[in-house]
Design a protein around this motif. Sequence first.
Motif, PDB file in Angstrom:
ATOM      1  N   SER A 278      10.674  91.225  15.762  1.00 26.96           N
ATOM      2  CA  SER A 278       9.628  90.224  15.945  1.00 26.96           C
ATOM      3  C   SER A 278       9.142  90.256  17.393  1.00 26.96           C
ATOM      4  CB  SER A 278      10.227  88.846  15.606  1.00 26.96           C
ATOM      5  OG  SER A 278       9.260  87.835  15.703  1.00 26.96           O
ATOM      6  N   SER A 279       7.848  90.473  17.557  1.00 27.01           N
ATOM      7  CA  SER A 279       7.247  90.440  18.890  1.00 27.01           C
ATOM      8  C   SER A 279       6.918  88.985  19.203  1.00 27.01           C
ATOM      9  CB  SER A 279       5.978  91.292  18.924  1.00 27.01           C
ATOM     10  OG  SER A 279       6.279  92.613  18.548  1.00 27.01           O
ATOM     11  N   GLY A 280       7.813  88.336  19.875  1.00 21.95           N
ATOM     12  CA  GLY A 280       7.691  86.896  20.072  1.00 21.95           C
ATOM     13  C   GLY A 280       8.464  86.171  18.979  1.00 21.95           C
TER      14      GLY A 280
ATOM     15  N   ASP B 281       7.812  82.845  12.626  1.00 22.83           N
ATOM     16  CA  ASP B 281       8.454  82.049  11.572  1.00 22.83           C
ATOM     17  C   ASP B 281       9.581  82.806  10.861  1.00 22.83           C
ATOM     18  OD1 ASP B 281       6.597  80.168  12.279  1.00 22.83           O
ATOM     19  OD2 ASP B 281       5.271  80.535  10.570  1.00 22.83           O
ATOM     20  N   SER B 282       9.401  84.105  10.645  1.00 22.19           N
ATOM     21  CA  SER B 282      10.444  84.871   9.945  1.00 22.19           C
ATOM     22  C   SER B 282      11.734  84.846  10.753  1.00 22.19           C
ATOM     23  CB  SER B 282      10.007  86.323   9.740  1.00 22.19           C
ATOM     24  OG  SER B 282       8.748  86.377   9.114  1.00 22.19           O
ATOM     25  N   LEU B 283      11.590  84.978  12.067  1.00 19.78           N
ATOM     26  CA  LEU B 283      12.762  84.950  12.953  1.00 19.78           C
ATOM     27  C   LEU B 283      13.450  83.583  12.866  1.00 19.78           C
ATOM     28  CD1 LEU B 283      14.427  86.291  15.273  1.00 19.78           C
ATOM     29  CD2 LEU B 283      12.784  85.272  16.865  1.00 19.78           C
TER      30      LEU B 283
ATOM     31  N   PRO C 267       4.370  90.843   6.959  1.00 22.12           N
ATOM     32  CA  PRO C 267       4.660  92.275   7.131  1.00 22.12           C
ATOM     33  C   PRO C 267       5.138  92.597   8.544  1.00 22.12           C
ATOM     34  CG  PRO C 267       2.283  91.890   7.246  1.00 22.12           C
ATOM     35  CD  PRO C 267       2.926  90.548   7.024  1.00 22.12           C
ATOM     36  N   TYR C 268       6.083  93.519   8.629  1.00 27.36           N
ATOM     37  CA  TYR C 268       6.609  93.988   9.924  1.00 27.36           C
ATOM     38  C   TYR C 268       6.681  95.507   9.886  1.00 27.36           C
ATOM     39  CZ  TYR C 268       7.687  89.276  11.404  1.00 27.36           C
ATOM     40  OH  TYR C 268       7.551  87.959  11.793  1.00 27.36           O
ATOM     41  N   SER C 269       6.031  96.155  10.851  1.00 24.49           N
ATOM     42  CA  SER C 269       6.111  97.624  10.896  1.00 24.49           C
ATOM     43  C   SER C 269       7.093  98.103  11.968  1.00 24.49           C
ATOM     44  CB  SER C 269       4.735  98.252  11.115  1.00 24.49           C
ATOM     45  OG  SER C 269       4.309  98.067  12.439  1.00 24.49           O
TER      46      SER C 269
HETATM   47  C1  LIG Z   1       0.995  95.932   8.821  1.00 24.06           C
HETATM   48  C2  LIG Z   1       1.442  94.903   9.799  1.00 24.06           C
HETATM   49  C3  LIG Z   1       2.593  95.122  10.532  1.00 24.06           C
HETATM   50  C4  LIG Z   1       3.058  94.156  11.450  1.00 24.06           C
HETATM   51  N1  LIG Z   1       4.202  94.401  12.152  1.00 24.06           N
HETATM   52  C5  LIG Z   1       4.685  93.472  12.992  1.00 24.06           C
HETATM   53  C6  LIG Z   1       5.907  93.687  13.683  1.00 24.06           C
HETATM   54  O1  LIG Z   1       6.571  94.703  13.535  1.00 24.06           O
HETATM   55  N2  LIG Z   1       6.363  92.706  14.514  1.00 24.06           N
HETATM   56  C7  LIG Z   1       5.664  91.542  14.684  1.00 24.06           C
HETATM   57  O2  LIG Z   1       6.111  90.684  15.445  1.00 24.06           O
HETATM   58  N3  LIG Z   1       4.506  91.304  14.040  1.00 24.06           N
HETATM   59  C8  LIG Z   1       4.000  92.235  13.189  1.00 24.06           C
HETATM   60  N4  LIG Z   1       2.848  92.002  12.515  1.00 24.06           N
HETATM   61  C9  LIG Z   1       2.182  90.703  12.665  1.00 24.06           C
HETATM   62  C10 LIG Z   1       2.872  89.639  11.808  1.00 24.06           C
HETATM   63  O3  LIG Z   1       2.857  89.993  10.430  1.00 24.06           O
HETATM   64  C11 LIG Z   1       2.145  88.311  11.987  1.00 24.06           C
HETATM   65  O4  LIG Z   1       2.274  87.881  13.343  1.00 24.06           O
HETATM   66  C12 LIG Z   1       2.639  87.222  11.073  1.00 24.06           C
HETATM   67  O5  LIG Z   1       1.797  86.116  11.170  1.00 24.06           O
HETATM   68  C13 LIG Z   1       4.049  86.785  11.412  1.00 24.06           C
HETATM   69  O6  LIG Z   1       4.383  85.834  10.467  1.00 24.06           O
HETATM   70  P1  LIG Z   1       5.576  84.821  10.600  1.00 24.06           P
HETATM   71  O7  LIG Z   1       5.314  83.949  11.820  1.00 24.06           O
HETATM   72  O8  LIG Z   1       5.425  84.051   9.325  1.00 24.06           O
HETATM   73  O9  LIG Z   1       6.866  85.600  10.672  1.00 24.06           O
HETATM   74  C14 LIG Z   1       2.331  92.951  11.623  1.00 24.06           C
HETATM   75  C15 LIG Z   1       1.166  92.735  10.883  1.00 24.06           C
HETATM   76  C16 LIG Z   1       0.720  93.697   9.985  1.00 24.06           C
HETATM   77  C17 LIG Z   1      -0.539  93.448   9.197  1.00 24.06           C
END
Ligand SMILES: Cc1cc2nc3c(=O)[nH]c(=O)nc-3n(C[C@H](O)[C@H](O)[C@H](O)COP(=O)(O)O)c2cc1C
Length: 202
Positions: A60-62, A65-67, A42-44
């Motif tokens: 992506s803050s940092g 994996d999605s990035l 999830p990304y808000s």
């Molecule tokens: C509701 C919600 C919103 C989030 N929004 C963000 C966001 O906007 N940017 C971000 O970097 N992480 C956000 N996160 C944290 C990421 O979902 C988390 O770091 C996740 O492990 C990233 O997964 P990835 O490495 O598979 O992309 C959010 C988490 C939650 C629960």
Amino acid sequence: MFYDTETNAHGMAHDPFKAIVAPRPIGWIGTKGRDGIRNLSPYSFFNAVGDRPKMIMFSSSGRKDSLRNVEETGVFTASFVSRTLMDRMNESSAAVAYETDEFELAGLTPAPGHIVDAPFVGEAVAALECRVTKVLTLPDMDGNDTDSHAVFGQVVGIHIAEEVIRNGRFDLAAADPIMRLGYMDYAGMGPIFELKRPSQRT
Ligand SMILES: Cc1cc2nc3c(=O)[nH]c(=O)nc-3n(C[C@H](O)[C@H](O)[C@H](O)COP(=O)(O)O)c2cc1C
């Protein structure tokens, strides 16, 4: 009160910034790596940023994996988070190894995109299929790179579950989204009301 963001001296237990820019929709980003491993998070920092053509963005803050996956494949999906999927959405945000498939982790069905080769949440009432148009490492006011990476995507396909199409509209009340606030807070939908633009008044 006032605080400048250089000292960040707000004097509160938590920085209120994200509680002010709220509520934010949640984009549930589905991707695959070049190696085919699925990812869901999830990304808000997420929103629609254009409609001709339809464009969305998540940030992506940092480097996450999605990035990495969107850089590898150039495609992603964004699924809609209804209240019924809240716990599974939260589960999918766990900081797990790249190899972990968060669809499996959260007990969700990875539905294949119709146009793009990226999975979306089969249980979601709506999902957008996107092609990446730009990955922008956000510069700060001095022009230096930050560690925030905005991913822009053009929406090339839209899925909507029949059960949330009512009277020829996407019925948001039926879709029942949850939205991200500050702190550990979320909100559901309040009552919907209509407000006509000045030019639409009769
Ligand atoms: C509701 C919600 C919103 C989030 N929004 C963000 C966001 O906007 N940017 C971000 O970097 N992480 C956000 N996160 C944290 C990421 O979902 C988390 O770091 C996740 O492990 C990233 O997964 P990835 O490495 O598979 O992309 C959010 C988490 C939650 C629960």
